[in-house]
Design a protein around this motif. Sequence first.
Motif, PDB file in Angstrom:
ATOM      1  N   TYR A   9       0.834  -1.160   0.038  1.00 31.64           N
ATOM      2  CA  TYR A   9       0.098  -0.043  -0.206  1.00 31.64           C
ATOM      3  C   TYR A   9       1.047   1.143  -0.277  1.00 31.64           C
ATOM      4  O   TYR A   9       2.090   1.263   0.471  1.00 31.64           O
ATOM      5  CB  TYR A   9      -0.866   0.043   1.120  1.00 31.64           C
ATOM      6  CG  TYR A   9      -0.258   0.132   2.647  1.00 31.64           C
ATOM      7  CD1 TYR A   9       0.023   1.232   3.029  1.00 31.64           C
ATOM      8  CD2 TYR A   9       0.057  -1.095   3.292  1.00 31.64           C
ATOM      9  CE1 TYR A   9       0.587   1.508   4.484  1.00 31.64           C
ATOM     10  CE2 TYR A   9       0.650  -1.040   4.533  1.00 31.64           C
ATOM     11  CZ  TYR A   9       0.834   0.233   5.178  1.00 31.64           C
ATOM     12  OH  TYR A   9       1.497   0.219   6.350  1.00 31.64           O
ATOM     13  N   ARG A  58     -12.039 -10.249   2.784  1.00 30.96           N
ATOM     14  CA  ARG A  58     -12.531  -9.136   3.418  1.00 30.96           C
ATOM     15  C   ARG A  58     -11.621  -7.995   3.800  1.00 30.96           C
ATOM     16  O   ARG A  58     -12.030  -6.864   3.723  1.00 30.96           O
ATOM     17  CB  ARG A  58     -13.184  -9.727   4.933  1.00 30.96           C
ATOM     18  CG  ARG A  58     -14.516 -10.591   4.671  1.00 30.96           C
ATOM     19  CD  ARG A  58     -14.901 -11.214   5.928  1.00 30.96           C
ATOM     20  NE  ARG A  58     -15.273 -10.351   6.762  1.00 30.96           N
ATOM     21  CZ  ARG A  58     -15.354 -10.503   8.385  1.00 30.96           C
ATOM     22  NH1 ARG A  58     -15.272 -11.794   8.772  1.00 30.96           N
ATOM     23  NH2 ARG A  58     -15.649  -9.429   8.907  1.00 30.96           N
ATOM     24  N   GLU A  60      -8.895  -7.109   2.229  1.00 33.32           N
ATOM     25  CA  GLU A  60      -8.795  -6.390   0.890  1.00 33.32           C
ATOM     26  C   GLU A  60      -9.858  -5.255   0.723  1.00 33.32           C
ATOM     27  O   GLU A  60      -9.519  -4.384   0.273  1.00 33.32           O
ATOM     28  CB  GLU A  60      -8.704  -7.364  -0.235  1.00 33.32           C
ATOM     29  CG  GLU A  60      -8.312  -6.500  -1.759  1.00 33.32           C
ATOM     30  CD  GLU A  60      -8.333  -7.629  -2.873  1.00 33.32           C
ATOM     31  OE1 GLU A  60      -8.074  -7.311  -4.113  1.00 33.32           O
ATOM     32  OE2 GLU A  60      -8.966  -9.081  -2.663  1.00 33.32           O
ATOM     33  N   HIS A  61     -11.085  -5.945   0.863  1.00 33.99           N
ATOM     34  CA  HIS A  61     -12.217  -4.890   0.353  1.00 33.99           C
ATOM     35  C   HIS A  61     -12.255  -3.716   1.399  1.00 33.99           C
ATOM     36  O   HIS A  61     -12.521  -2.458   1.006  1.00 33.99           O
ATOM     37  CB  HIS A  61     -13.568  -5.965   0.902  1.00 33.99           C
ATOM     38  CG  HIS A  61     -14.899  -4.925   0.589  1.00 33.99           C
ATOM     39  ND1 HIS A  61     -14.986  -4.494  -0.516  1.00 33.99           N
ATOM     40  CD2 HIS A  61     -15.410  -4.507   1.604  1.00 33.99           C
ATOM     41  CE1 HIS A  61     -16.435  -3.616  -0.282  1.00 33.99           C
ATOM     42  NE2 HIS A  61     -16.569  -3.653   1.111  1.00 33.99           N
ATOM     43  N   ILE A  62     -11.715  -4.037   2.835  1.00 35.41           N
ATOM     44  CA  ILE A  62     -11.954  -2.860   3.727  1.00 35.41           C
ATOM     45  C   ILE A  62     -10.774  -1.888   3.518  1.00 35.41           C
ATOM     46  O   ILE A  62     -10.825  -0.787   3.565  1.00 35.41           O
ATOM     47  CB  ILE A  62     -11.809  -3.510   5.071  1.00 35.41           C
ATOM     48  CG1 ILE A  62     -13.116  -4.378   5.491  1.00 35.41           C
ATOM     49  CG2 ILE A  62     -11.629  -2.420   6.214  1.00 35.41           C
ATOM     50  CD1 ILE A  62     -13.038  -4.948   6.811  1.00 35.41           C
ATOM     51  N   SER A  64      -9.350  -1.335   0.705  1.00 30.25           N
ATOM     52  CA  SER A  64      -9.437  -0.629  -0.706  1.00 30.25           C
ATOM     53  C   SER A  64     -10.457   0.688  -0.163  1.00 30.25           C
ATOM     54  O   SER A  64     -10.233   1.644  -1.171  1.00 30.25           O
ATOM     55  CB  SER A  64     -10.063  -1.525  -1.647  1.00 30.25           C
ATOM     56  OG  SER A  64     -11.332  -1.892  -1.314  1.00 30.25           O
ATOM     57  N   THR A  65     -11.254   0.857   0.778  1.00 33.14           N
ATOM     58  CA  THR A  65     -11.853   1.765   1.006  1.00 33.14           C
ATOM     59  C   THR A  65     -11.474   2.998   2.076  1.00 33.14           C
ATOM     60  O   THR A  65     -11.929   3.853   2.411  1.00 33.14           O
ATOM     61  CB  THR A  65     -13.329   1.389   1.761  1.00 33.14           C
ATOM     62  OG1 THR A  65     -13.109   0.623   2.789  1.00 33.14           O
ATOM     63  CG2 THR A  65     -13.956   0.314   0.843  1.00 33.14           C
ATOM     64  N   MET A  66     -10.111   2.315   2.630  1.00 31.41           N
ATOM     65  CA  MET A  66      -9.568   3.478   3.780  1.00 31.41           C
ATOM     66  C   MET A  66      -8.911   4.531   2.820  1.00 31.41           C
ATOM     67  O   MET A  66      -8.389   4.472   1.863  1.00 31.41           O
ATOM     68  CB  MET A  66      -8.273   2.742   4.223  1.00 31.41           C
ATOM     69  CG  MET A  66      -8.900   1.450   5.019  1.00 31.41           C
ATOM     70  SD  MET A  66      -7.605   0.528   5.984  1.00 31.41           S
ATOM     71  CE  MET A  66      -6.902   1.622   7.115  1.00 31.41           C
ATOM     72  N   GLU A  67      -8.872   5.788   3.483  1.00 30.42           N
ATOM     73  CA  GLU A  67      -8.667   7.099   2.840  1.00 30.42           C
ATOM     74  C   GLU A  67      -7.108   7.290   3.036  1.00 30.42           C
ATOM     75  O   GLU A  67      -6.755   7.951   2.354  1.00 30.42           O
ATOM     76  CB  GLU A  67      -9.526   8.250   3.360  1.00 30.42           C
ATOM     77  CG  GLU A  67     -10.908   8.235   3.067  1.00 30.42           C
ATOM     78  CD  GLU A  67     -11.585   9.573   3.738  1.00 30.42           C
ATOM     79  OE1 GLU A  67     -11.135  10.293   4.304  1.00 30.42           O
ATOM     80  OE2 GLU A  67     -12.765   9.498   3.169  1.00 30.42           O
ATOM     81  N   HIS A  70      -3.589   3.959   0.013  1.00 33.60           N
ATOM     82  CA  HIS A  70      -4.002   3.494  -1.544  1.00 33.60           C
ATOM     83  C   HIS A  70      -3.424   1.977  -1.778  1.00 33.60           C
ATOM     84  O   HIS A  70      -2.348   1.684  -1.810  1.00 33.60           O
ATOM     85  CB  HIS A  70      -3.597   4.339  -2.622  1.00 33.60           C
ATOM     86  CG  HIS A  70      -3.708   3.966  -3.956  1.00 33.60           C
ATOM     87  ND1 HIS A  70      -5.063   3.745  -4.543  1.00 33.60           N
ATOM     88  CD2 HIS A  70      -2.968   3.576  -5.001  1.00 33.60           C
ATOM     89  CE1 HIS A  70      -4.723   3.305  -5.664  1.00 33.60           C
ATOM     90  NE2 HIS A  70      -3.546   3.107  -6.053  1.00 33.60           N
TER      91      HIS A  70
END
Length: 268
Positions: A9, A58, A60-62, A64-67, A70
Motif C-alpha cells: 500500500y 474481507r 482487501e475490501h476494507i 480498498s476503502t480506507m482514505e 492506497h
Amino acid sequence: MASEWFFEYEIQINRPGLLGDISSLLGMLRVNIVTINGVDEGRRGMLIKAEKKENIERFEHIASTMETIHLTKFREPKLRDRLAVRHGRYIQRDADDKKTFRFVRDELGLLVDFMAEIFKQDGHKLIGIRGMPRVGKTESVVAASVCANKKWIFLSSTMIKQTIRSQLAGDEFSDRNIFILDGIVTRNSNDEKHLQLVREMMRMPTIKVVEHPDMFIQHSEYSIDDFDYIIELRHSPEEQITYEMMEKNHSMSDNGMGGFGGFGGFNF
C-alpha cells in the motif's frame, strides 16, 4: 491450509498509529502478519497469512476503502515480492525483457538471496550472468549455492586460474549440483572432451549458470531466448558491459592459443 498473500500500500495520509490500525484490522480478521517492511518511497509491503481465504478477501475490501492508504498490490506472493519485503527494495527488472534482472555491486546480498531461491528449485534452469571483471559474478553464484545447500561444480572458470573440465566423477553428476561455466573460456576451448561435457550438462535436468552468456552462444546452437534468467551485475548503474577487454584478458591467459579465432567452434 493457510495461504499467504502479498499486500502493498501507498501512504496517502501519514499519521501516527496508521500501521497500528492496519495491524489491528488484520488481527480482528484473524489474518497474521508474516513480514512487513518499506519496499519503496512512501510504500510498505506485507506478507500476510490466513487459514480462510474469505478473511483475506474481507481485508482487501476494507483496505480498498480506507482514505489513509492506497492499495497498490494484493496478490499471491511472487519471488520478487518476498525479496522486496525481506530486503526493503524491489529487484530492478528490464521493462521490455521480463527475464532480465539488474543489480549493482552494493546489492550483492539481494542478488545472492535471489539466486539462492532459484537454486532451491528442481529441474532445468539456465541462468546467464553479464558483468565486467571483478564485479562479483562468480562469488555471488558460489554464495547462492551455499545458501541453497547445493554443491557447485566449475566446468570452466578463471576465478583463481583458468579451469577447463573434461570429465566429472562420482556424485559430481548429481542433478542436485549447480554447474558453473565461463562462456568465454568454453567458447575459446579446443578441447572436444570439455565441449562434450558441456553438451551433456545442457541436456541434464539441472541448474546451469553461464557467465558471459552473449559470448557462450556464439558458434553454438543456443540463443539468449534459451535462458530462463539473465542477470546483469554492475559496479554502478551507469556502467557499460563490454567484452573487448575481457576477450583480451582471456586470450592472454590462453598462453598463445590464438584468441577466439583459432578454433573450430562447438555445436551443441
